[in-house]
Design a protein around this motif. Structure first.
Motif, PDB file in Angstrom:
ATOM      1  N   LEU A 137      -6.444  -4.435  -4.721  1.00 12.88           N
ATOM      2  CA  LEU A 137      -5.392  -3.481  -4.423  1.00 12.88           C
ATOM      3  C   LEU A 137      -5.846  -2.130  -4.965  1.00 12.88           C
ATOM      4  O   LEU A 137      -6.640  -2.059  -5.897  1.00 12.88           O
ATOM      5  N   GLY A 138      -5.322  -1.057  -4.379  1.00 13.77           N
ATOM      6  CA  GLY A 138      -5.668   0.267  -4.855  1.00 13.77           C
ATOM      7  C   GLY A 138      -6.292   1.129  -3.776  1.00 13.77           C
ATOM      8  O   GLY A 138      -6.611   0.658  -2.680  1.00 13.77           O
ATOM      9  N   ALA A 139      -6.476   2.383  -4.084  1.00 16.15           N
ATOM     10  CA  ALA A 139      -7.034   3.337  -3.122  1.00 16.15           C
ATOM     11  C   ALA A 139      -8.417   2.916  -2.670  1.00 16.15           C
ATOM     12  O   ALA A 139      -9.279   2.610  -3.484  1.00 16.15           O
ATOM     13  N   GLY A 140      -8.627   2.871  -1.359  1.00 14.95           N
ATOM     14  CA  GLY A 140      -9.933   2.568  -0.805  1.00 14.95           C
ATOM     15  C   GLY A 140     -10.203   1.101  -0.567  1.00 14.95           C
ATOM     16  O   GLY A 140     -11.198   0.747   0.069  1.00 14.95           O
ATOM     17  N   ALA A 141      -9.359   0.208  -1.095  1.00 20.01           N
ATOM     18  CA  ALA A 141      -9.587  -1.223  -0.887  1.00 20.01           C
ATOM     19  C   ALA A 141      -9.485  -1.554   0.600  1.00 20.01           C
ATOM     20  O   ALA A 141      -8.676  -0.981   1.322  1.00 20.01           O
ATOM     21  N   THR A 142     -10.301  -2.494   1.047  1.00 25.17           N
ATOM     22  CA  THR A 142     -10.352  -2.796   2.476  1.00 25.17           C
ATOM     23  C   THR A 142     -10.217  -4.283   2.781  1.00 25.17           C
ATOM     24  O   THR A 142     -10.519  -4.720   3.866  1.00 25.17           O
ATOM     25  N   ALA A 143      -9.770  -5.072   1.818  1.00 25.33           N
ATOM     26  CA  ALA A 143      -9.677  -6.515   2.016  1.00 25.33           C
ATOM     27  C   ALA A 143      -8.501  -6.869   2.919  1.00 25.33           C
ATOM     28  O   ALA A 143      -7.703  -6.008   3.323  1.00 25.33           O
ATOM     29  N   LEU A 144      -8.384  -8.159   3.202  1.00 23.38           N
ATOM     30  CA  LEU A 144      -7.346  -8.652   4.105  1.00 23.38           C
ATOM     31  C   LEU A 144      -5.940  -8.210   3.703  1.00 23.38           C
ATOM     32  O   LEU A 144      -5.140  -7.841   4.568  1.00 23.38           O
ATOM     33  N   PRO A 145      -5.580  -8.198   2.400  1.00 24.53           N
ATOM     34  CA  PRO A 145      -4.218  -7.755   2.061  1.00 24.53           C
ATOM     35  C   PRO A 145      -3.929  -6.337   2.505  1.00 24.53           C
ATOM     36  O   PRO A 145      -2.784  -5.995   2.824  1.00 24.53           O
ATOM     37  N   MET A 146      -4.960  -5.481   2.545  1.00 20.86           N
ATOM     38  CA  MET A 146      -4.737  -4.115   2.994  1.00 20.86           C
ATOM     39  C   MET A 146      -4.390  -4.091   4.479  1.00 20.86           C
ATOM     40  O   MET A 146      -3.615  -3.251   4.937  1.00 20.86           O
ATOM     41  N   MET A 147      -4.971  -5.025   5.247  1.00 18.55           N
ATOM     42  CA  MET A 147      -4.622  -5.121   6.661  1.00 18.55           C
ATOM     43  C   MET A 147      -3.157  -5.514   6.808  1.00 18.55           C
ATOM     44  O   MET A 147      -2.434  -4.997   7.666  1.00 18.55           O
ATOM     45  N   VAL A 148      -2.711  -6.443   5.950  1.00 18.35           N
ATOM     46  CA  VAL A 148      -1.311  -6.861   5.985  1.00 18.35           C
ATOM     47  C   VAL A 148      -0.398  -5.697   5.631  1.00 18.35           C
ATOM     48  O   VAL A 148       0.556  -5.386   6.343  1.00 18.35           O
ATOM     49  N   LEU A 149      -0.703  -5.018   4.521  1.00 17.81           N
ATOM     50  CA  LEU A 149       0.179  -3.963   4.033  1.00 17.81           C
ATOM     51  C   LEU A 149       0.229  -2.763   4.977  1.00 17.81           C
ATOM     52  O   LEU A 149       1.278  -2.144   5.147  1.00 17.81           O
ATOM     53  N   SER A 150      -0.900  -2.438   5.599  1.00 16.80           N
ATOM     54  CA  SER A 150      -0.887  -1.305   6.528  1.00 16.80           C
ATOM     55  C   SER A 150       0.035  -1.590   7.704  1.00 16.80           C
ATOM     56  O   SER A 150       0.759  -0.699   8.177  1.00 16.80           O
ATOM     57  N   GLY A 151       0.033  -2.832   8.190  1.00 19.68           N
ATOM     58  CA  GLY A 151       0.938  -3.200   9.272  1.00 19.68           C
ATOM     59  C   GLY A 151       2.387  -3.185   8.836  1.00 19.68           C
ATOM     60  O   GLY A 151       3.272  -2.721   9.569  1.00 19.68           O
ATOM     61  N   VAL A 152       2.663  -3.670   7.633  1.00 18.12           N
ATOM     62  CA  VAL A 152       4.032  -3.687   7.105  1.00 18.12           C
ATOM     63  C   VAL A 152       4.567  -2.264   6.973  1.00 18.12           C
ATOM     64  O   VAL A 152       5.697  -1.973   7.381  1.00 18.12           O
ATOM     65  N   LEU A 153       3.763  -1.370   6.417  1.00 21.37           N
ATOM     66  CA  LEU A 153       4.228   0.011   6.219  1.00 21.37           C
ATOM     67  C   LEU A 153       4.447   0.731   7.547  1.00 21.37           C
ATOM     68  O   LEU A 153       5.243   1.660   7.619  1.00 21.37           O
ATOM     69  N   ALA A 154       3.729   0.284   8.581  1.00 25.19           N
ATOM     70  CA  ALA A 154       3.913   0.884   9.906  1.00 25.19           C
ATOM     71  C   ALA A 154       5.070   0.257  10.666  1.00 25.19           C
ATOM     72  O   ALA A 154       5.386   0.681  11.783  1.00 25.19           O
ATOM     73  N   GLY A 155       5.701  -0.763  10.073  1.00 27.05           N
ATOM     74  CA  GLY A 155       6.828  -1.410  10.723  1.00 27.05           C
ATOM     75  C   GLY A 155       6.433  -2.387  11.816  1.00 27.05           C
ATOM     76  O   GLY A 155       7.272  -2.802  12.616  1.00 27.05           O
ATOM     77  N   ARG A 156       5.144  -2.757  11.858  1.00 26.64           N
ATOM     78  CA  ARG A 156       4.673  -3.677  12.893  1.00 26.64           C
ATOM     79  C   ARG A 156       4.779  -5.131  12.421  1.00 26.64           C
ATOM     80  O   ARG A 156       4.757  -5.403  11.215  1.00 26.64           O
ATOM     81  N   ARG A 157       4.860  -6.038  13.378  1.00 23.44           N
ATOM     82  CA  ARG A 157       4.723  -7.449  13.052  1.00 23.44           C
ATOM     83  C   ARG A 157       3.277  -7.705  12.652  1.00 23.44           C
ATOM     84  O   ARG A 157       2.343  -7.246  13.323  1.00 23.44           O
ATOM     85  N   VAL A 158       3.082  -8.451  11.579  1.00 26.35           N
ATOM     86  CA  VAL A 158       1.746  -8.761  11.086  1.00 26.35           C
ATOM     87  C   VAL A 158       1.407 -10.198  11.448  1.00 26.35           C
ATOM     88  O   VAL A 158       2.157 -11.123  11.120  1.00 26.35           O
ATOM     89  N   VAL A 159       0.292 -10.378  12.133  1.00 25.87           N
ATOM     90  CA  VAL A 159      -0.160 -11.711  12.527  1.00 25.87           C
ATOM     91  C   VAL A 159      -1.536 -11.920  11.900  1.00 25.87           C
ATOM     92  O   VAL A 159      -2.520 -11.305  12.318  1.00 25.87           O
ATOM     93  N   MET A 160      -1.597 -12.778  10.877  1.00 24.28           N
ATOM     94  CA  MET A 160      -2.828 -12.991  10.132  1.00 24.28           C
ATOM     95  C   MET A 160      -3.006 -14.470   9.828  1.00 24.28           C
ATOM     96  O   MET A 160      -2.030 -15.225   9.749  1.00 24.28           O
ATOM     97  N   PRO A 161      -4.251 -14.915   9.611  1.00 27.44           N
ATOM     98  CA  PRO A 161      -4.509 -16.329   9.325  1.00 27.44           C
ATOM     99  C   PRO A 161      -4.312 -16.664   7.851  1.00 27.44           C
ATOM    100  O   PRO A 161      -5.239 -17.085   7.154  1.00 27.44           O
ATOM    101  N   VAL A 162      -3.079 -16.472   7.343  1.00 25.62           N
ATOM    102  CA  VAL A 162      -2.831 -16.706   5.925  1.00 25.62           C
ATOM    103  C   VAL A 162      -1.539 -17.504   5.737  1.00 25.62           C
ATOM    104  O   VAL A 162      -0.629 -17.465   6.576  1.00 25.62           O
ATOM    105  N   ASP A 163      -1.469 -18.210   4.605  1.00 24.49           N
ATOM    106  CA  ASP A 163      -0.224 -18.828   4.173  1.00 24.49           C
ATOM    107  C   ASP A 163       0.506 -17.771   3.350  1.00 24.49           C
ATOM    108  O   ASP A 163       0.111 -17.471   2.222  1.00 24.49           O
TER     109      ASP A 163
END
Length: 321
Positions: free
Chosen positions: A172-198
């Motif tokens: 987590l943090g500025a510049g991080a690019t891992a899978l959670p950042m993909m989740v959070l970017s979608g959440v902040l944009a108000g989009r539905r997030v579809v990812m291969p995670v539990d």
């Protein structure tokens, strides 16, 4: 004022440079393009002052896999920090010569070699991972990381270098690019997030600044040399809780999270290189993924940043994009 050489201008390399410069140390930041905060490239050494890192940091454009060049740039340094991160799909080809050059440069110059690792080398684990967890990975990326540390440790035990490695979970943090950042970017944009995670499996998250703090502490403390340290990280929370808290901090709508079945990830990998690479580490998000980082707190005195603070930094960074 001592010289510290950092290879890699990504999130951890940048955070490490900032930390050392703020402490009044002289810092040399090496990357292929000589890039750093506030700059996209450079033909040679350049002082960093306009972006907040202070005049004690210089950026250098160099190929760190070039042993002679790297050794020259590391001459006189007290520590050489491996914060590099080759393209995900090129680890088997790019890491061995790069890791070998870093090890050789540390041996020639006497600089402590402090490497930023990860948890891939453990493979799937039941229960919290500790520094004593066996390196049982069978995947390509995990084996690459294990071989890197094995070679550094062998050189350390032979008295040729002083080496240490710090390992964290997903950043987590500025510049991080891992899978959670993909989740959070979608959440902040108000989009539905579809990812291969539990979304409901507890997961440890590691703050980028805590990686830098642990790396600097391990390089400076001889008790840290010759072993691995886990980066102190806040108590684990699920992806759902992380996303919900991020949405609240940002004033975004409640998260809409849908789990992508693994077969869909496998099929996506046929055409998408990143999806293909995620197959190997998909296990990290289909079960509890827990990191025990108590040793670094007890010995090195590094405390984890509270999750709300690291998440607020993450949200601010995503908002700024």
């Amino acid at each position: 004022m001592s010289l510290h050489v950092i290879v890699g201008a990504g999130p951890v390399g940048t955070a490490t440079a900032r930390r050392l410069a703020a402490a009044g140390e002289r810092v040399r930041l090496i990357s292929r393009r000589g890039a750093g905060p506030g700059q996209h490239g450079s033909a040679g050494p350049a002082p960093v002052g306009s972006s907040g890192e202070g005049p004690a940091v210089e950026r250098v454009a160099a190929d760190a896999a070039d042993v002679e060049r790297l050794a020259t740039l590391t001459e006189g340094a007290v520590a050489l920090y491996n914060c590099a991160n080759p393209a995900y799909h090129r680890w088997p080809t790019d890491w061995p010569p790069l890791a070998g050059a870093l090890l050789a440069a540390a041996e020639r110059t006497g600089a402590v070699l402090a490497t930023v690792g990860n948890l891939y080398g453990y493979g799937p684990v039941d229960g919290p991972m500790t520094e004593a967890t066996p390196p049982a990975a069978t995947g390509t990326k995990g084996r690459v990381r294990n071989q890197m540390w094995a070679e550094a440790l062998a050189a350390h035990r032979a008295g040729r270098v002083r080496a240490t490695e710090v390992r964290g979970s997903d950043y987590l943090g500025a510049g991080a690019t891992a899978l959670p950042m993909m989740v959070l970017s979608g959440v902040l944009a108000g989009r539905r997030v579809v990812m291969p995670v539990d979304y409901d499996a507890p997961h440890t998250w590691t703050y980028v600044d805590d990686v830098a703090c642990t790396l600097v502490a391990a390089a400076a403390d001889e008790r840290a040399w010759g072993r691995v340290w886990h980066v102190p990280s806040a108590p684990a929370v699920t992806v759902r809780k992380l996303a919900t808290r991020a949405a609240a901090l940002a004033g975004a709508p409640a998260p809409r999270l849908t789990r992508l079945p693994y077969p869909a990830l496998w099929l996506a990998g046929l055409v998408n290189p990143m999806a293909r690479e995620l197959r190997e580490t998909a296990y990290q998000f289909d079960r509890p993924y827990l990191l025990d980082s108590s040793a670094a707190t007890a010995v090195l005195g590094v405390e984890p940043t509270p999750l709300d603070r690291s998440l607020a930094d993450t949200v601010a960074a995503l908002r700024a994009v």
